[in-house]
Design an enzyme around this catalytic site. Structure first.
Site, short mmCIF file in Angstrom:
data_model
loop_
_atom_site.label_atom_id
_atom_site.label_comp_id
_atom_site.label_asym_id
_atom_site.label_seq_id
_atom_site.Cartn_x
_atom_site.Cartn_y
_atom_site.Cartn_z
CG HIS A 72 -2.09 -0.93 1.06
ND1 HIS A 72 -3.32 -0.69 1.59
CD2 HIS A 72 -2.19 -2.11 0.41
CE1 HIS A 72 -4.15 -1.69 1.27
NE2 HIS A 72 -3.47 -2.57 0.56
CE1 TYR A 201 -5.88 3.58 11.16
CE2 TYR A 201 -5.02 4.03 8.96
CZ TYR A 201 -4.98 3.31 10.14
OH TYR A 201 -4.03 2.33 10.31
N PRO A 293 -4.43 0.44 18.74
CG PRO A 293 -6.30 -0.81 18.20
CD PRO A 293 -5.63 -0.15 19.34
CE LYS A 297 3.86 3.28 13.42
NZ LYS A 297 4.21 2.77 12.10
CE1 TYR A 385 -1.17 3.89 9.49
CE2 TYR A 385 -0.19 2.98 7.49
CZ TYR A 385 -1.18 2.96 8.46
OH TYR A 385 -2.17 2.01 8.41
P1 RFL Z 1 1.31 -11.89 21.62
O1 RFL Z 1 0.83 -11.96 20.20
O2 RFL Z 1 0.35 -11.52 22.66
O3 RFL Z 1 1.96 -13.31 21.94
C1 RFL Z 1 2.34 -13.67 23.25
C2 RFL Z 1 2.26 -15.16 23.38
O4 RFL Z 1 2.67 -15.53 24.70
C3 RFL Z 1 1.78 -16.53 25.20
N1 RFL Z 1 1.78 -16.49 26.66
C4 RFL Z 1 2.48 -17.35 27.43
N2 RFL Z 1 3.28 -18.37 27.12
C5 RFL Z 1 3.85 -19.06 28.13
N3 RFL Z 1 3.62 -18.78 29.45
C6 RFL Z 1 2.84 -17.76 29.81
N4 RFL Z 1 2.62 -17.47 31.09
C7 RFL Z 1 2.22 -16.99 28.79
N5 RFL Z 1 1.38 -15.92 28.78
C8 RFL Z 1 1.12 -15.64 27.49
C9 RFL Z 1 0.42 -16.17 24.59
O5 RFL Z 1 -0.44 -17.29 24.53
C10 RFL Z 1 0.84 -15.69 23.19
O6 RFL Z 1 0.84 -16.72 22.25
O7 RFL Z 1 2.56 -10.90 21.76
P2 RFL Z 1 3.74 -10.54 20.73
O8 RFL Z 1 4.34 -11.81 20.17
O9 RFL Z 1 4.58 -9.56 21.43
O10 RFL Z 1 3.02 -9.83 19.48
C11 RFL Z 1 2.40 -8.58 19.62
C12 RFL Z 1 1.19 -8.44 18.68
O11 RFL Z 1 0.35 -9.55 18.86
C13 RFL Z 1 0.41 -7.14 18.93
O12 RFL Z 1 1.30 -6.08 19.21
C14 RFL Z 1 -0.46 -6.74 17.71
O13 RFL Z 1 -1.46 -7.66 17.48
C15 RFL Z 1 -1.07 -5.34 17.91
N6 RFL Z 1 -1.94 -4.94 16.78
C16 RFL Z 1 -1.40 -4.42 15.62
N7 RFL Z 1 -0.07 -4.29 15.49
C17 RFL Z 1 0.48 -3.85 14.31
O14 RFL Z 1 1.71 -3.69 14.22
N8 RFL Z 1 -0.31 -3.54 13.22
C18 RFL Z 1 -1.67 -3.64 13.27
O15 RFL Z 1 -2.33 -3.40 12.25
C19 RFL Z 1 -2.27 -4.07 14.51
N9 RFL Z 1 -3.59 -4.19 14.63
C20 RFL Z 1 -3.32 -5.07 16.89
C21 RFL Z 1 -4.14 -4.68 15.78
C22 RFL Z 1 -3.93 -5.58 18.05
C23 RFL Z 1 -5.31 -5.68 18.11
N10 RFL Z 1 -5.86 -6.23 19.31
C24 RFL Z 1 -6.84 -7.23 19.33
C25 RFL Z 1 -5.25 -5.92 20.58
C26 RFL Z 1 -5.51 -4.77 15.85
C27 RFL Z 1 -6.11 -5.23 17.03
C28 RFL Z 1 -7.61 -5.26 17.07
C1 PHB Z 2 -6.24 -4.27 10.79
O1 PHB Z 2 -6.35 -4.48 9.57
O2 PHB Z 2 -6.59 -5.10 11.63
C2 PHB Z 2 -5.70 -2.96 11.25
C3 PHB Z 2 -5.17 -2.09 10.31
C4 PHB Z 2 -4.67 -0.86 10.72
C5 PHB Z 2 -4.71 -0.52 12.06
C6 PHB Z 2 -5.23 -1.41 13.00
C7 PHB Z 2 -5.72 -2.63 12.59
O3 PHB Z 2 -4.25 0.69 12.45
#
Ligand code: RFL
Ligand code: PHB
Length: 390
Positions: A72, A201, A293, A297, A385
């Site tokens: 993108h 957005y 989110p 980041k 971004y």
């Molecule tokens: P995770 O993915 O939470 O993985 C951690 C893992 O550790 C396990 N765990 C344990 N294992 C052993 N012993 C324990 N006591 C444990 N406790 C937990 C868990 O089961 C899990 O498997 O962390 P990690 O690897 O640091 O990754 C981070 C990302 O998942 C997170 O930052 C992103 O999803 C945030 N996020 C976004 N980030 C982006 O860069 N771009 C995006 O577009 C974006 N969109 C989002 C998002 C997060 C969202 N939510 C639901 C919070 C959109 C949403 C809606």
């Molecule tokens: C997504 O596609 O889940 C998404 C994209 C951009 C964001 C957050 C979530 O800033």
């Protein structure tokens, strides 16, 4: 069991680090609390920075991302006068982002770990960290009812916000910085054609909305909702209706609707724990920081942590040079704070805050007005971004 690096958490941060270290012959074990299917069922991030893609390539897992990820070159901001497209490519001096779901990233990493014979232990319960200040830390856990122990040289806490690693740092050492927002995001995944080929957005009078996608046949949409709302309060019809109302009318009428295949509410939070190192324990990803989110980041900052930690560990094992490990916390935090600043400012600009005074609301609108009217402001937006360099 004995290993060099014991990684807690088999999410994207833990798996990526594990894969990179294995590629440099650094022995490691990943302990994950849940099953692989559980980890893969989480629908989260969608937008990846170039730095993330580069690391996936370094880890030997970038082929599918190249084939299926959508590049993108811009995003749009919707406001009360219509849509303003921000040219990310031009504004950032030639960079772009890639739309590729976190679920796919994690799937690719699991497959790569399997192919290399990497050790990922699922359903590891009661994980506990010991002797982190010594040269011989160890980790205990329970698997199938049996107590197990891993002796190692380093422990990496990549176990997300609710993990145990950060909590193993004494309270008088850990400093926490936090902002909790008074709303959440209701997200819907649906097998419909996305309303726009790029992300939109929207900072609307009724609240924030985001039109995102996973592919040209899979849409991901979000709307800001009060924290008290429950998923069951929102029928698919009510969701589509509200989403359309928060978009410019010409976008709303184009919206293809259909049944949701996933629907969930995520609260919004900004959080950083300092330092990201305690003795032989290093924190990475959501274990150390949470982003609202809005700026996409979270996963991308997990990747920059992994980059610094990976190089620090390689220098330690290859050259006996500990400068990278010693400066890990400071280097990782410097970038994390800049990403925090960006996602905080984007969150503050685009959401409705119920308690705002008329003065604060005017200022907020002026922030948006400035962004859509100033090429220089758009350049700064684009630079952040697509992700600051590391
Ligand atoms: P995770 O993915 O939470 O993985 C951690 C893992 O550790 C396990 N765990 C344990 N294992 C052993 N012993 C324990 N006591 C444990 N406790 C937990 C868990 O089961 C899990 O498997 O962390 P990690 O690897 O640091 O990754 C981070 C990302 O998942 C997170 O930052 C992103 O999803 C945030 N996020 C976004 N980030 C982006 O860069 N771009 C995006 O577009 C974006 N969109 C989002 C998002 C997060 C969202 N939510 C639901 C919070 C959109 C949403 C809606
Ligand atoms: C997504 O596609 O889940 C998404 C994209 C951009 C964001 C957050 C979530 O800033």
């Amino acid at each position: 069991m004995k290993t060099q690096v014991c990684i807690i958490g088999g999410g994207p941060a833990g798996l990526l680090l594990s894969q990179l270290l294995h590629g440099k012959d650094i022995d490691n074990i990943v302990l994950e609390k849940h099953t692989r299917d559980y980890v893969l069922a989480r629908i989260r991030a969608g937008v990846l920075e170039r730095g993330f893609a580069k690391l996936m390539h370094e880890a030997g897992c970038g082929d599918r991302l190249d084939r299926e990820g959508e590049v993108h070159e811009g995003v749009s901001i919707a406001h009360d006068k219509g849509l303003t497209r921000i040219d990310l490519f031009k504004g950032s001096g030639g960079s772009t982002v890639i739309v590729y779901g976190q679920t796919e990233v994690t799937r690719d990493l699991y497959e790569a770990r399997e192919k290399m014979g990497g050790v990922v232990i699922h359903e590891a319960a009661d994980v506990a960290l010991h002797d982190l200040k010594s040269d011989a830390p160890y980790v205990t856990y329970v698997k199938d009812g049996k107590a197990e122990r891993v002796d190692c040289e380093f422990v990496v806490g990549a176990d997300g916000f609710h993990g145990i690693s950060r909590k193993s740092i004494p309270a008088d050492v850990l400093r926490e910085y936090e902002r909790v927002y008074p709303f959440g995001w209701l997200g819907v995944l649906s097998e419909t054609k996305p309303v726009s080929h790029e992300l939109i957005y929207s900072g609307n009078e009724r609240g924030f909305a985001l039109c995102s996608l996973r592919s040209q046949v899979l849409s991901r949409y979000y709307i800001q909702v009060p924290l008290e709302d429950k998923v069951d309060d929102w029928s698919d019809e009510a969701f589509w209706e509200e989403l359309k109302r928060r978009l410019p009318p010409d976008v709303g009428v184009r919206m293809q609707t259909g049944p949701s295949i996933e629907k969930s509410i995520a609260p919004l939070r900004s959080y950083i724990a300092e330092p990201m190192q305690y003795g032989r324990l290093f924190l990475a990803g959501d274990a150390a920081h949470i982003f609202p989110p809005t700026g996409a980041k979270g996963l991308n900052s997990a990747a920059s942590d992994v980059h610094y930690l990976y190089h620090g560990l390689v220098d330690h094992y290859r050259k006996g040079d500990d400068k990278g490990l010693e400066s890990y916390s400071q280097k990782a935090l410097a970038r994390v704070w800049k990403a925090q600043r960006f996602s905080w400012s984007m969150t503050m600009m685009l959401h409705r805050f119920p308690a705002y005074t008329p003065y604060e609301r005017k200022l907020q609108k002026t922030e948006l007005e400035y962004l859509i009217s100033s090429e220089r402001a758009q350049q700064a937006f684009a630079e952040n971004y697509v992700g600051l360099p590391y």
